[in-house]
Enzyme design. Structure first.
Site, PDB file in Angstrom:
ATOM      1  N   ASP A  24      -6.446  12.262   7.424  1.00  0.00           N
ATOM      2  CA  ASP A  24      -6.960  10.919   7.684  1.00  0.00           C
ATOM      3  C   ASP A  24      -8.316  11.064   8.380  1.00  0.00           C
ATOM      4  O   ASP A  24      -8.376  11.543   9.501  1.00  0.00           O
ATOM      5  CB  ASP A  24      -5.959  10.151   8.560  1.00  0.00           C
TER       6      ASP A  24
ATOM      7  N   ARG B  11     -10.469   8.566   9.077  1.00  0.00           N
ATOM      8  CA  ARG B  11     -11.025   7.282   9.501  1.00  0.00           C
ATOM      9  C   ARG B  11     -11.532   7.296  10.940  1.00  0.00           C
ATOM     10  O   ARG B  11     -11.035   8.030  11.774  1.00  0.00           O
ATOM     11  CB  ARG B  11      -9.968   6.179   9.349  1.00  0.00           C
TER      12      ARG B  11
HETATM   13  N1  LIG Z   1      -7.033   9.819   0.687  1.00  0.00           N
HETATM   14  C1  LIG Z   1      -6.105   8.919   0.335  1.00  0.00           C
HETATM   15  N2  LIG Z   1      -6.231   7.659   0.802  1.00  0.00           N
HETATM   16  C2  LIG Z   1      -5.284   6.787   0.459  1.00  0.00           C
HETATM   17  C3  LIG Z   1      -4.190   7.123  -0.358  1.00  0.00           C
HETATM   18  N3  LIG Z   1      -3.419   6.019  -0.514  1.00  0.00           N
HETATM   19  C4  LIG Z   1      -4.032   5.039   0.188  1.00  0.00           C
HETATM   20  N4  LIG Z   1      -5.164   5.487   0.769  1.00  0.00           N
HETATM   21  C5  LIG Z   1      -6.088   4.791   1.642  1.00  0.00           C
HETATM   22  O1  LIG Z   1      -5.427   4.592   2.860  1.00  0.00           O
HETATM   23  C6  LIG Z   1      -6.021   3.479   3.547  1.00  0.00           C
HETATM   24  C7  LIG Z   1      -4.876   2.613   4.054  1.00  0.00           C
HETATM   25  O2  LIG Z   1      -4.228   3.356   5.002  1.00  0.00           O
HETATM   26  P1  LIG Z   1      -2.683   3.542   5.106  1.00  0.00           P
HETATM   27  O3  LIG Z   1      -2.456   4.937   5.586  1.00  0.00           O
HETATM   28  O4  LIG Z   1      -1.997   3.100   3.839  1.00  0.00           O
HETATM   29  O5  LIG Z   1      -2.225   2.522   6.212  1.00  0.00           O
HETATM   30  P2  LIG Z   1      -2.795   2.363   7.676  1.00  0.00           P
HETATM   31  O6  LIG Z   1      -4.015   1.502   7.591  1.00  0.00           O
HETATM   32  O7  LIG Z   1      -2.979   3.708   8.330  1.00  0.00           O
HETATM   33  O8  LIG Z   1      -1.606   1.707   8.441  1.00  0.00           O
HETATM   34  P3  LIG Z   1      -1.130   0.201   8.449  1.00  0.00           P
HETATM   35  O9  LIG Z   1      -1.938  -0.468   9.514  1.00  0.00           O
HETATM   36  O10 LIG Z   1       0.297   0.266   8.788  1.00  0.00           O
HETATM   37  O11 LIG Z   1      -1.403  -0.335   7.071  1.00  0.00           O
HETATM   38  C8  LIG Z   1      -6.941   2.815   2.554  1.00  0.00           C
HETATM   39  O12 LIG Z   1      -8.275   3.187   2.877  1.00  0.00           O
HETATM   40  C9  LIG Z   1      -6.519   3.421   1.222  1.00  0.00           C
HETATM   41  O13 LIG Z   1      -7.600   3.481   0.302  1.00  0.00           O
HETATM   42  C10 LIG Z   1      -4.082   8.445  -0.805  1.00  0.00           C
HETATM   43  O14 LIG Z   1      -3.154   8.836  -1.499  1.00  0.00           O
HETATM   44  N5  LIG Z   1      -5.061   9.313  -0.446  1.00  0.00           N
END
Ligand SMILES: Nc1nc2c(ncn2[C@@H]2O[C@H](COP(=O)(O)OP(=O)(O)OP(=O)(O)O)[C@@H](O)[C@H]2O)c(=O)[nH]1
Ligand SMILES: [Zn+2]
Length: 211
Positions: free
Chosen positions: A143, A145
């Site tokens: 992650d 971010r």
């Molecule tokens: N690298 C990658 N990114 C993903 C994948 N599936 C979803 N994403 C990205 O993950 C992000 C969303 O994050 P999530 O981990 O689903 O959820 P979160 O924001 O951490 O947590 P919540 O607040 O509970 O939704 C978005 O930017 C999506 O584009 C994947 O398989 N690989």
């Protein structure tokens, strides 16, 4: 006219600042309510981020908030590989029900690796990898971010206390490290389907999401 919004509160002094410029706001009617849309630019990357608000979010009361990371495939293209689209809709609906809240739409596609790399990761997942393994095979952290992005937007909107809609405890920690108060975690709906079972299991098992 743009306003520069660089700042780092004491609690986050060790973290490098993210500079955003506030640009403009407009009305944004949606199926659930008439929101306001606020546009910001990030000079360092050229990315454009938006905040969506409803009601008086600057009155000091904790704000029902969603920090949503861009997911073109889920938010706009109806992908069933993840739960982003239904979460985005549910968050906006909940804010509308309460008549007050904020959603931050951060252009951190693919947990920060970008759209094309996310599609590379999906290709690896089609061949058997899980979401974490796929990111690592491409040389990324699971992650990538950076939630510091939120800070100038929150400050611009005069929000310092949140009721955060998330299943991700790391988001709460990140907000607290930025000096914000998270008074409540509001769980978000999860929509299961045959295509996102492994994605959800990996989120719970490897990324610490609370379901
Ligand atoms: N690298 C990658 N990114 C993903 C994948 N599936 C979803 N994403 C990205 O993950 C992000 C969303 O994050 P999530 O981990 O689903 O959820 P979160 O924001 O951490 O947590 P919540 O607040 O509970 O939704 C978005 O930017 C999506 O584009 C994947 O398989 N690989
Ligand atoms: Zn998604």
């Amino acid at each position: 006219m743009t306003t520069s919004l660089t700042s780092v509160p004491a609690a986050a002094a060790v973290l490098p600042a993210v500079e955003l410029d506030y640009v403009a706001s407009c009305e944004l009617p949606m199926p659930w309510a008439k929101f306001r849309l606020h546009a910001f630019t990030e000079p360092a990357t050229g990315k454009e981020h938006v905040a969506i608000t409803l009601g008086d979010v600057a009155n000091g009361e904790p704000v029902l908030a969603r920090i949503h990371s861009e997911c073109l495939t889920g938010d706009a293209l109806f992908s069933l590989r993840c739960d982003c689209g239904p979460q985005l809709e549910a968050a906006l609906q909940k804010i509308a029900e309460e008549g007050r809240g904020a959603l931050f739409y951060l252009r951190q596609e693919g947990r920060g690796i970008g759209l094309v790399n996310k599609i590379r990761a999906y290709q690896l997942q089609d061949a058997g990898a899980d979401t974490v393994e796929a990111n690592e095979a491409l040389g990324f952290k699971p992650d990538q971010r950076n939630y510091r992005l939120c800070l100038p937007m929150l400050q611009h909107l005069k929000i310092s206390s949140l009721r955060l809609m998330t299943n991700n405890p790391r988001k709460i920690t990140a907000m607290e490290q930025l000096g914000l108060k998270v008074v409540e975690r509001v769980p978000l709906v999860i929509t299961h389907n045959p295509f996102n079972e492994r994605y959800l299991a990996t989120k719970a098992g490897k990324l610490g999401h609370l379901f």
